[in-house]
Design a protein around this motif. Structure first.
Motif, short mmCIF file in Angstrom:
data_model
loop_
_atom_site.label_atom_id
_atom_site.label_comp_id
_atom_site.label_asym_id
_atom_site.label_seq_id
_atom_site.Cartn_x
_atom_site.Cartn_y
_atom_site.Cartn_z
N TYR A 25 -43.58 6.59 9.02
CA TYR A 25 -44.98 6.87 9.37
C TYR A 25 -45.11 7.99 10.40
N LEU A 26 -44.04 8.29 11.13
CA LEU A 26 -44.05 9.53 11.91
C LEU A 26 -44.07 10.73 10.97
N ILE A 27 -43.32 10.63 9.88
CA ILE A 27 -43.32 11.69 8.87
C ILE A 27 -44.71 11.85 8.27
N ALA A 28 -45.36 10.72 7.97
CA ALA A 28 -46.72 10.79 7.42
C ALA A 28 -47.68 11.45 8.40
N LEU A 29 -47.50 11.15 9.69
CA LEU A 29 -48.34 11.78 10.72
C LEU A 29 -48.07 13.28 10.79
N GLY A 30 -46.80 13.66 10.69
CA GLY A 30 -46.44 15.07 10.71
C GLY A 30 -47.00 15.82 9.52
N ILE A 31 -46.94 15.20 8.35
CA ILE A 31 -47.50 15.82 7.15
C ILE A 31 -48.99 16.09 7.33
N THR A 80 -53.71 11.41 6.11
CA THR A 80 -53.58 12.04 7.43
C THR A 80 -53.98 13.52 7.46
N PRO A 81 -53.85 14.29 6.35
CA PRO A 81 -54.32 15.68 6.42
C PRO A 81 -55.80 15.83 6.76
N LEU A 82 -56.61 14.80 6.50
CA LEU A 82 -58.02 14.87 6.91
C LEU A 82 -58.13 14.98 8.42
N ILE A 83 -57.28 14.24 9.12
CA ILE A 83 -57.28 14.29 10.59
C ILE A 83 -56.72 15.63 11.07
N GLY A 84 -55.61 16.05 10.44
CA GLY A 84 -54.98 17.30 10.84
C GLY A 84 -55.88 18.50 10.65
N THR A 125 -42.75 19.05 14.76
CA THR A 125 -41.87 18.35 15.71
C THR A 125 -41.91 16.85 15.48
N ILE A 126 -43.12 16.31 15.29
CA ILE A 126 -43.26 14.88 14.99
C ILE A 126 -42.55 14.54 13.68
N TYR A 127 -42.70 15.38 12.70
CA TYR A 127 -42.07 15.21 11.38
C TYR A 127 -40.55 15.15 11.55
N PHE A 128 -39.99 16.07 12.34
CA PHE A 128 -38.55 16.14 12.54
C PHE A 128 -38.03 14.88 13.25
N ILE A 129 -38.77 14.39 14.23
CA ILE A 129 -38.38 13.15 14.91
C ILE A 129 -38.36 11.99 13.92
N GLY A 130 -39.38 11.95 13.05
CA GLY A 130 -39.41 10.90 12.02
C GLY A 130 -38.23 11.00 11.07
N MET A 131 -37.86 12.23 10.69
CA MET A 131 -36.69 12.42 9.81
C MET A 131 -35.42 11.94 10.49
N CYS A 132 -35.28 12.23 11.78
CA CYS A 132 -34.09 11.79 12.51
C CYS A 132 -34.03 10.26 12.58
N ALA A 133 -35.18 9.62 12.83
CA ALA A 133 -35.21 8.16 12.88
C ALA A 133 -34.85 7.57 11.53
N LEU A 134 -35.34 8.17 10.46
CA LEU A 134 -35.02 7.70 9.11
C LEU A 134 -33.53 7.85 8.80
N THR A 135 -32.98 8.99 9.22
CA THR A 135 -31.55 9.23 8.99
C THR A 135 -30.70 8.23 9.76
N LEU A 136 -31.07 7.93 11.00
CA LEU A 136 -30.33 6.96 11.80
C LEU A 136 -30.41 5.57 11.18
N TRP A 143 -50.78 25.78 16.50
CA TRP A 143 -50.33 24.71 17.38
C TRP A 143 -50.34 23.36 16.67
N THR A 144 -51.25 23.18 15.71
CA THR A 144 -51.24 21.95 14.93
C THR A 144 -49.97 21.86 14.08
N ILE A 145 -49.60 22.97 13.44
CA ILE A 145 -48.36 22.99 12.64
C ILE A 145 -47.15 22.77 13.54
#
Length: 293
Positions: free
Chosen positions: A154-160, A87-91, A110-121, A103-105
Motif C-alpha cells: 500500500y506504500l506502492i499504491a500511495l506512490g503510484i 490514489t491518482p485522484l489524490i495525487g 521515494t514512497i514507492y521505492f520504500i514500499g518496494m524495499c519493504a516488499l522485497t524484505l 515535487w509530487t513525482i
C-alpha cells in the motif's frame, strides 16, 4: 525598443509561463524539449516495470508463499489494484493545487521505492514469511508477516498515486504550446511515452515472472526495486533541464465555481458582441521578466 525587447524575449524564452527549478523564466535552447524527455521516459519505463513486476504474479505469490486460498488471494490483489487506480485522484489534486508535478513525482517515487524495499524484505527474510509446506501441511502467515507485506504494497499504491497522473503531464510541460514546432513534438512525445510503458510491461510479464517462478521471489521483487531506484536517479538527474509549470490552484474549486456560475446565470442572454464576454488573458511571464529587467 520595448517592442524589440518583447520580440527578442519571445524567441529566447518559452511563451507558456514555464519556469526553472528556482522559479525564473527558462531559455528555450537550454531546457525542455527532447533533451529533457529521456529522463522522464526512463522514469516511466522503470516504474511500469516495477508495477507489473508485482501485479502480474502477485496472486501466485499470495497463494503459494503465504498459503492463502485462491479466492482470498484474488480478493487481496484486486483490492490493492483498485487502490492503485484511486490514489491518482489524490495525487493529481495535490500536484495541480499545491506542490506541482515535479515535487509530487519526486516524493511519490521515494514512497514507492520504500514500499518496494519493504516488499522485497518480506519475500527475502525467513522470519517475514511463512515456512514452506511439509507435505499437505502449510503453516499460515502470521499477522506481523501480513503487516510487512501489505505495508509495502500500500506504500506502492500511495506512490503510484503521485506518479501516474503527473509523469505524462510533466513530459508535456517540456514542450512550449506557443511554439508551433514544439507543439508538434509534444504529440510525438506521447507516442514514445506509451511505447516505453509497453516496454516496461513486456519485460515484467516475461522476464520477471520467470525470475519469480524459477529463481525466487526475493530476487523477483528485488529487481523491480532496483529499477525503481534507477527511475528516481534518472528523474532527479534531469532537474536542470526541466521546465516547470506553477501550481494553478485546486481543480475541484474551479469546477465548483463553474457549476455555481452556470446555475446563477442560467437565464442570462449571451451578448452578440463577443468583446463583452469575460476573458482571462494570461501574460507572458518571460516577457514580463525581461521588461522588468
Amino acid at each position: 525598443m520595448l517592442s524589440g525587447g518583447s520580440n527578442e524575449s519571445s524567441q529566447l524564452y518559452t511563451g507558456d509561463g514555464s519556469v526553472d527549478i528556482n522559479g525564473k523564466p527558462v531559455l528555450k535552447q537550454n531546457t525542455g524539449n527532447w533533451r529533457a524527455c529521456p529522463f522522464i521516459l526512463g522514469t516511466e519505463c522503470c516504474e511500469r516495470l516495477a508495477y507489473y513486476g508485482i501485479a502480474t504474479n502477485l496472486v501466485s505469490y499470495l497463494a503459494n508463499k503465504l498459503h492463502e486460498g485462491n479466492v482470498s488471494a484474488a480478493r487481496n490483489v484486486t483490492t490493492w489494484q483498485g487502490t492503485c487506480y484511486l490514489t491518482p485522484l489524490i495525487g493529481a489534486i495535490l500536484a495541480d493545487a499545491y506542490r506541482g508535478r515535479y515535487w509530487t513525482i519526486a516524493a511519490s517515487s521515494t514512497i514507492y521505492f520504500i514500499g518496494m524495499c519493504a516488499l522485497t524484505l518480506s519475500a527475502s527474510i525467513p522470519s517475514l514469511k511463512p515456512a514452506e509446506c511439509v507435505g499437505s501441511v502449510c503453516p499460515p502467515a502470521t499477522l506481523a508477516q501480513y503487516e510487512v507485506l501489505f505495508f509495502g504494497l500500500y506504500l506502492i499504491a500511495l506512490g503510484i498515486g503521485g506518479i501516474k497522473p503527473c509523469v505524462s503531464s510533466f513530459g508535456a510541460d517540456q514542450f512550449d504550446d506557443t511554439d508551433p514546432k514544439e507543439r508538434v513534438k509534444k504529440g510525438s512525445f506521447f507516442n514514445w511515452f506509451y511505447f516505453f510503458i509497453n516496454i516496461g510491461a513486456l519485460m515484467s510479464s516475461s522476464f520477471l515472472v520467470w525470475i519469480q517462478d524459477n529463481a525466487g521471489w526475493g530476487l523477483g521483487f528485488g529487481i523491480p526495486a532496483l529499477f525503481m531506484g534507477t527511475a528516481i536517479a534518472s528523474f532527479f538527474s534531469g532537474t536542470p533541464l526541466y521546465r516547470f509549470q506553477r501550481p494553478g490552484g485546486s481543480p475541484v474549486t474551479r469546477m465548483c465555481q463553474v457549476l455555481v456560475a452556470s446555475f446563477r446565470k442560467w437565464n442570462l442572454e449571451v451578448p452578440i458582441d463577443s468583446s463583452l464576454l469575460y476573458r482571462v488573458i494570461q501574460c507572458n511571464d518571460a516577457e514580463t521578466y525581461m521588461n522588468a529587467s
